[in-house]
Design an enzyme around this catalytic site. Structure first.
Site, PDB file in Angstrom:
ATOM      1  N   SER A  28       0.817  -1.215   0.000  1.00 13.38           N
ATOM      2  CA  SER A  28       0.000   0.000   0.000  1.00 13.38           C
ATOM      3  C   SER A  28       0.850   1.264   0.000  1.00 13.38           C
ATOM      4  O   SER A  28       0.319   2.375   0.017  1.00 13.38           O
ATOM      5  CB  SER A  28      -0.929   0.004   1.211  1.00 13.38           C
ATOM      6  N   ASN A 115      -1.961  -2.334  13.276  1.00 15.63           N
ATOM      7  CA  ASN A 115      -3.420  -2.202  13.266  1.00 15.63           C
ATOM      8  C   ASN A 115      -3.897  -0.965  14.022  1.00 15.63           C
ATOM      9  O   ASN A 115      -4.751  -0.222  13.531  1.00 15.63           O
ATOM     10  CB  ASN A 115      -4.069  -3.459  13.854  1.00 15.63           C
ATOM     11  N   THR A 160     -41.044  26.267  -9.097  1.00 16.02           N
ATOM     12  CA  THR A 160     -41.321  24.904  -8.652  1.00 16.02           C
ATOM     13  C   THR A 160     -41.581  24.138  -9.947  1.00 16.02           C
ATOM     14  O   THR A 160     -42.121  24.717 -10.904  1.00 16.02           O
ATOM     15  CB  THR A 160     -42.544  24.821  -7.717  1.00 16.02           C
ATOM     16  N   HIS A 161     -41.156  22.892  -9.987  1.00 15.20           N
ATOM     17  CA  HIS A 161     -41.237  22.089 -11.229  1.00 15.20           C
ATOM     18  C   HIS A 161     -40.506  22.764 -12.391  1.00 15.20           C
ATOM     19  O   HIS A 161     -40.846  22.550 -13.553  1.00 15.20           O
ATOM     20  CB  HIS A 161     -42.695  21.822 -11.624  1.00 15.20           C
ATOM     21  N   SER A 282     -15.225  26.345 -27.149  1.00 21.88           N
ATOM     22  CA  SER A 282     -15.309  25.080 -27.863  1.00 21.88           C
ATOM     23  C   SER A 282     -14.251  25.076 -28.959  1.00 21.88           C
ATOM     24  O   SER A 282     -13.911  26.123 -29.506  1.00 21.88           O
ATOM     25  CB  SER A 282     -16.701  24.957 -28.479  1.00 21.88           C
ATOM     26  N   LYS A 288     -19.212  29.615 -28.457  1.00 19.65           N
ATOM     27  CA  LYS A 288     -19.502  28.962 -27.181  1.00 19.65           C
ATOM     28  C   LYS A 288     -18.703  29.496 -26.001  1.00 19.65           C
ATOM     29  O   LYS A 288     -17.538  29.841 -26.127  1.00 19.65           O
ATOM     30  CB  LYS A 288     -19.207  27.463 -27.296  1.00 19.65           C
ATOM     31  N   ASN A 290     -18.572  27.736 -22.339  1.00 18.78           N
ATOM     32  CA  ASN A 290     -19.129  26.624 -21.575  1.00 18.78           C
ATOM     33  C   ASN A 290     -18.826  26.738 -20.076  1.00 18.78           C
ATOM     34  O   ASN A 290     -17.695  27.049 -19.703  1.00 18.78           O
ATOM     35  CB  ASN A 290     -18.563  25.303 -22.098  1.00 18.78           C
ATOM     36  N   TYR A 322      -9.285  -6.483  13.026  1.00 20.29           N
ATOM     37  CA  TYR A 322      -8.666  -5.979  11.798  1.00 20.29           C
ATOM     38  C   TYR A 322      -8.641  -7.051  10.716  1.00 20.29           C
ATOM     39  O   TYR A 322      -8.365  -8.219  10.979  1.00 20.29           O
ATOM     40  CB  TYR A 322      -7.227  -5.495  12.068  1.00 20.29           C
ATOM     41  N   GLN A 327      -7.217  -2.115   4.211  1.00 18.26           N
ATOM     42  CA  GLN A 327      -6.242  -1.340   3.442  1.00 18.26           C
ATOM     43  C   GLN A 327      -6.917  -0.639   2.256  1.00 18.26           C
ATOM     44  O   GLN A 327      -6.437   0.366   1.764  1.00 18.26           O
ATOM     45  CB  GLN A 327      -5.132  -2.281   2.960  1.00 18.26           C
ATOM     46  N   LYS A 330      -8.232   3.485   2.047  1.00 20.35           N
ATOM     47  CA  LYS A 330      -7.492   4.737   1.879  1.00 20.35           C
ATOM     48  C   LYS A 330      -7.731   5.465   0.572  1.00 20.35           C
ATOM     49  O   LYS A 330      -7.949   6.680   0.558  1.00 20.35           O
ATOM     50  CB  LYS A 330      -5.998   4.484   2.070  1.00 20.35           C
TER      51      LYS A 330
HETATM   52  N1  ARG Z   1      -1.197  -1.244   5.272  1.00 16.20           N
HETATM   53  C1  ARG Z   1      -2.086  -1.737   6.256  1.00 16.20           C
HETATM   54  C2  ARG Z   1      -3.435  -1.034   6.112  1.00 16.20           C
HETATM   55  O1  ARG Z   1      -3.537  -0.137   5.368  1.00 16.20           O
HETATM   56  C3  ARG Z   1      -1.548  -1.471   7.615  1.00 16.20           C
HETATM   57  C4  ARG Z   1      -2.025  -2.435   8.657  1.00 16.20           C
HETATM   58  C5  ARG Z   1      -1.491  -3.760   8.370  1.00 16.20           C
HETATM   59  N2  ARG Z   1      -1.773  -4.693   9.414  1.00 16.20           N
HETATM   60  C6  ARG Z   1      -1.657  -5.997   9.216  1.00 16.20           C
HETATM   61  N3  ARG Z   1      -1.915  -6.747  10.221  1.00 16.20           N
HETATM   62  N4  ARG Z   1      -1.300  -6.502   8.072  1.00 16.20           N
HETATM   63  O2  ARG Z   1      -4.406  -1.391   6.705  1.00 16.20           O
END
Ligand code: ARG
Length: 463
Positions: A28, A115, A160-161, A282, A288, A290, A322, A327, A330
């Protein structure tokens, strides 16, 4: 021992190296590195607490804090080398720290897990984002109030409408936008309150056997309190969903404003002139202009709502505590925050330059029999039942349509054919000015009421 991959995270447990594709697939670091400063902030607080609790020595703490400070600089300068081998932002920073300071670096992870670490990082990151987003939101709210103040008396048709309904003031319409955004403002602050709780100390899921001081860490990081249950701490992503829900509402609001701006700037409405700097031409049609910014914002609202659905689906089947699924939280979260702040910024920059075409607005209200309700109310005040008044006015409107005149342009004698209750004073009520001025109760469209609403709105932003 010869098969052991010493580069692997939990190396001793494994006899085989990670498959090369799986290594990339599970990493990640490409996206979570944007939480690096929050990760460092969390680690400094954790190390400080470990030393205060006698778990690390002061020398170890100092070495860790100094090393992390240097790493922070390296990241900000773009010198830091991120490695997929180290999987994520947490392991990358820890590995670099150990390279720099040796054994003390390896002690930083005492009493914590990735975690609780990642849950803390996201909360710190989002807290910061909410502050930035709120600042842009307030800029936009202020721009709306300013434009409303300049247009407290500007008359336009209310719809309205999407059919002309009754005359309103442009200031009143703008203050409706303000109300929507002020609820959004409250929602963001409310979301920030609930996310400002600290997961650190939950460790992997069950807490830790070290004598940690969670209140101290919470205080160092500006959290209101440590979280109450270790399992919930590492698995909860409600705060991310709440934020994305609040963001979806804001984007839905911006999308509705966009729709109105797009309609109003069309040749058919021609109510406003959009600033050139926020429009494009355009490549083929020279005439135009836009309204690209509102159109893009309208489009981007779908993307943010998509992220909300992604996060809800991400969480719905996960058992405690967890899971690696998390992951996946994000990218939608980061994109939500980025999209939202950019849209708010574009709007806050654009709104002050929207120029109403007052004569067109006025004429459009006049063409739509917008004061028909006022004529009915007038007859009711003179003793007619509302349903009968509704009928009478319907006949007058029909005459207006046939002879292409507004109600205020029909003569008194002609109006009197429909009801003997009508006298010369009727014209005070049939004008657009008279109509808006009469709606002066709280929440109404009268210019004097709009000015009061503007005052209240300005005060609310000072809180
Ligand atoms: N990169 C992981 C995440 O975004 C971090 C936590 C990882 N924990 C694990 N037990 N593999 O969640």
């Amino acid at each position: 021992m010869t098969n052991i991959n010493t580069e692997k995270l939990s190396s001793a447990r494994f006899a085989q190296a990670t498959d090369a594709f799986v290594e990339v697939f599970t990493a990640s670091v490409d996206f979570d590195q944007r939480m690096a400063q929050q990760d460092i902030q969390g680690s400094i607080a954790h190390a400080t607490m470990l030393a205060a609790s006698g778990i690390l020595t002061e020398q170890e703490r100092d070495a860790i804090i100094e090393g992390l400070g240097q790493i922070s600089e390296e990241i900000l300068n773009g010198e830091f080398v991120w490695s997929i081998k180290q999987e994520d932002v947490h392991m990358n920073i820890e590995a670099r720290l150990t390279d720099m300071i040796g054994i003390a670096g390896k002690k930083l992870h005492t009493g914590r897990s990735r975690n609780d670490q990642v849950a803390t990082d996201i909360r710190l990151y989002l807290r910061h984002e909410i502050e930035q987003i709120t600042a842009q939101l307030v800029r936009l709210q202020t721009a709306i109030i300013d434009l409303a103040e300049q247009n407290a008396d500007t008359i336009m048709p209310g719809f309205t409408h999407l059919q002309v309904a009754q005359p309103i003031t442009f200031g009143h319409h703008l203050m409706a936008w303000f109300e929507m955004l002020s609820r959004d403002h409250e929602r963001l602050q409310d979301c920030k309150k609930r996310l400002n709780v600290m997961p650190l100390g939950a460790a992997a899921l069950a807490g830790t056997s070290y004598p940690i001081d969670r209140h101290l860490t919470a205080q160092l990081l500006g959290f209101s309190r440590p979280s109450a249950n270790s399992l919930d701490s590492v698995s909860d992503r409600d705060f991310a969903i709440e934020f994305t829900a609040a963001a979806s509402l804001i984007m839905m609001h911006l999308s509705r404003f966009s729709e109105e701006l797009i309609l109003w700037s069309s040749a058919q409405f021609d109510f406003i002139e959009m600033p050139d700097a926020f429009c494009t031409g355009s490549s083929i049609m020279p005439q135009k202009k836009n309204p690209d910014v509102p159109e893009l914002v309208r489009g981007k609202s779908g993307r943010v709502t998509g992220h909300l659905v992604s996060l809800l689906m991400l969480m719905k089947s996960q058992p405690l505590a967890y899971n690696k699924d998390n992951q996946e939280d994000k990218e939608p979260l980061f994109d939500t925050a980025d999209t939202l702040i950019n849209c708010l910024r574009a709007y806050a920059d654009m709104v002050p330059h929207i120029a109403p075409k007052k004569a067109n607005m006025y004429n459009s209200a006049k063409r739509g029999f917008a004061t028909a309700t006022d004529l009915a109310d007038y007859l009711v005040r003179k003793g007619m039942a509302f349903r009968d008044a509704h009928e009478v006015v319907g006949l007058a409107v029909r005459l207006g349509i046939e002879s292409q005149r507004d109600l205020s342009e029909i003569s008194l004698t002609e109006l009197q054919q429909f009801s003997a209750l009508i006298t010369a004073d009727v014209f005070e009520y049939l004008t657009l000015e008279g109509s808006v001025a009469s709606r002066k109760h709280i929440g109404g469209t009268a210019p004097e009421t709009v000015r009061v609403a503007i005052e209240t709105a300005r005060e609310s932003l000072k809180l």
